[in-house]
Design a protein around this motif. Sequence first.
Motif, PDB file in Angstrom:
ATOM      1  N   ASP A  44      -4.702  -1.796  -7.584  1.00 49.70           N
ATOM      2  CA  ASP A  44      -4.285  -2.658  -6.474  1.00 49.70           C
ATOM      3  C   ASP A  44      -5.034  -3.980  -6.623  1.00 49.70           C
ATOM      4  O   ASP A  44      -6.181  -3.988  -7.049  1.00 49.70           O
ATOM      5  N   GLU A  45      -4.398  -5.088  -6.237  1.00 48.51           N
ATOM      6  CA  GLU A  45      -4.983  -6.425  -6.458  1.00 48.51           C
ATOM      7  C   GLU A  45      -5.391  -6.533  -7.929  1.00 48.51           C
ATOM      8  O   GLU A  45      -6.512  -6.919  -8.275  1.00 48.51           O
ATOM      9  N   THR A  97       0.825  -1.218   0.000  1.00 52.71           N
ATOM     10  CA  THR A  97       0.000   0.000   0.000  1.00 52.71           C
ATOM     11  C   THR A  97       0.858   1.267   0.000  1.00 52.71           C
ATOM     12  O   THR A  97       0.647   2.169  -0.818  1.00 52.71           O
TER      13      THR A  97
HETATM   14 MG    MG Z   1      -2.524  -4.665  -0.349  1.00 51.88          MG
END
Ligand code: MG
Length: 486
Positions: free
Chosen positions: A166-167, A63
């Motif tokens: 993200d992901e 993150t």
């Molecule tokens: Mg993450």
Amino acid sequence: MEGQERDPKLKFKSLKEKCSPPSMKAIKNMGFKYMTEIQSAVLPRALDGDDIVATAKTGSGKTLAFLIPVVETVVKSEPNESTGTLCIIISPTRELAIQTYTVLQDIISFHGCITSSLVIGGENKKKQSMELSKGVHIVVATPGRLFDHMRTKEFDYRNVNCLVLDEADKIFQYGFEEDLKQIVNRLPKNRQTMLFSATLSERTEALIKSAMKDDFREINTSEDNIKATVDGLKQGYMVCETEYRMWWLHKMLKKTQNQKVMVFFSSCKSVVFHYEFFTRHCNASVLCIHGKMSQIDRSATMRNFYNAEKIALFCTDLAARGLDIPAVDWIVQFDPPSDTNEYIHRVGRTARGLGTVGNAVLLLRSEENGFIDHLKEAKIYLDKYESWDKYHNLQPKLEAAMQDPELRKMAEEAFEGYIRALEVRKLKHIFNVISMDMNKVAKSFGLEKAPEVDIHTGFSKKHRPRKRIAAILAAKTEDSNKRIKS
Ligand code: MG
Ligand code: ADP
């Protein structure tokens, strides 16, 4: 190789030249001094504006590896009132978007004039639209709702120069794929794009790369590792006969009643039924979350679970991705994951960060034993946990529960949900619906006999009988191939 830049002991201070003082202060304030391995590999490059595809294990600090560059992009752009949005971060689930947005608030806390907005489904669209019309600098979003706003005049995204997925493999999966393509196509081409995940799947890799510049950097800190999961994780599996699965879960909940536990199910309906049964008839202390709940209830549940010290959360894979929940002791996979990647993400909700520990157990029916070998091929190694010899007899409680028409209906729907989730699995030789004893499965939901469920094999109704035979044959062939191999 980039050996030096991968030094896990690099300090955040070493980024002083590339990172503004308010960001440096925020990182210090969060209590971080040293970068994690993925952070020290990604940050210098990302802060230079490179396109990046980063893979690193769950809980490794991805993150911050994208949030710091995002914030610095805004600083460098010196925005004025008419700049509009500059950075967009996309998450596959609302819960992950909320979490990312929360960490972002920490990083911009000393910046004063950087604005941000959370744009997710299930919440007031008009309010989001108003915020977007003011030209917030950073938007954290889920794909569907973001795309809705991109089709309105209020949202000015002409100056977006940084996009984070993200992901990424999850966002590109079926369901989001079309939205994502449209979003990527509409954004300015001369932007920085960064993709993060613990797993990338072959099917989505081509799609992912189509969003990047040709000279993107691939950074992978889990590459030369000998296993796909983190060291602090103790993981095993247990075998249980189909009809006693709920007895098993009852015992598992008893054993872990003083701990924080996540229990994964393959369908929303199954979460609902087990939640109602265990809270109403067994006095268990359980929360539940699934995609059919209102966003208000979803958020309230997550807040409770974040703050709880001992409780079980019954959930679908909605909660499998990215969530950073403090001190989860056990990951219980009551229904097996859809594939090895989903296994990795589920167990990744525990043993997060440096030097932490966690436990995971996967429950299999004896017919599903082959899944262990399949996991091994993906460098996931499970111990075999000895089955318990004594269970509490749940039958009287289940019979009592089934007297309640509402709960009975839930059990029937859960049964169907379980079958539907199995139907769409790729590993037909392991998860074979056709050869299953439906009455035993029914019993595992407290039902006396199997409700009428039309078994699909993934083909149209018209062709089903023929295709069904084909599927049986295919399963047999895979079986005999396996035997030949071994
Ligand atoms: Mg993450
Ligand atoms: P990932 O996205 O890789 O799964 P997260 O970014 O959610 O992991 O981070 C996992 C945990 O590690 C979080 O609780 C986060 O606060 C913590 N963390 C992140 N960076 C550092 C660091 N440099 N030092 C110590 N802890 C960190």
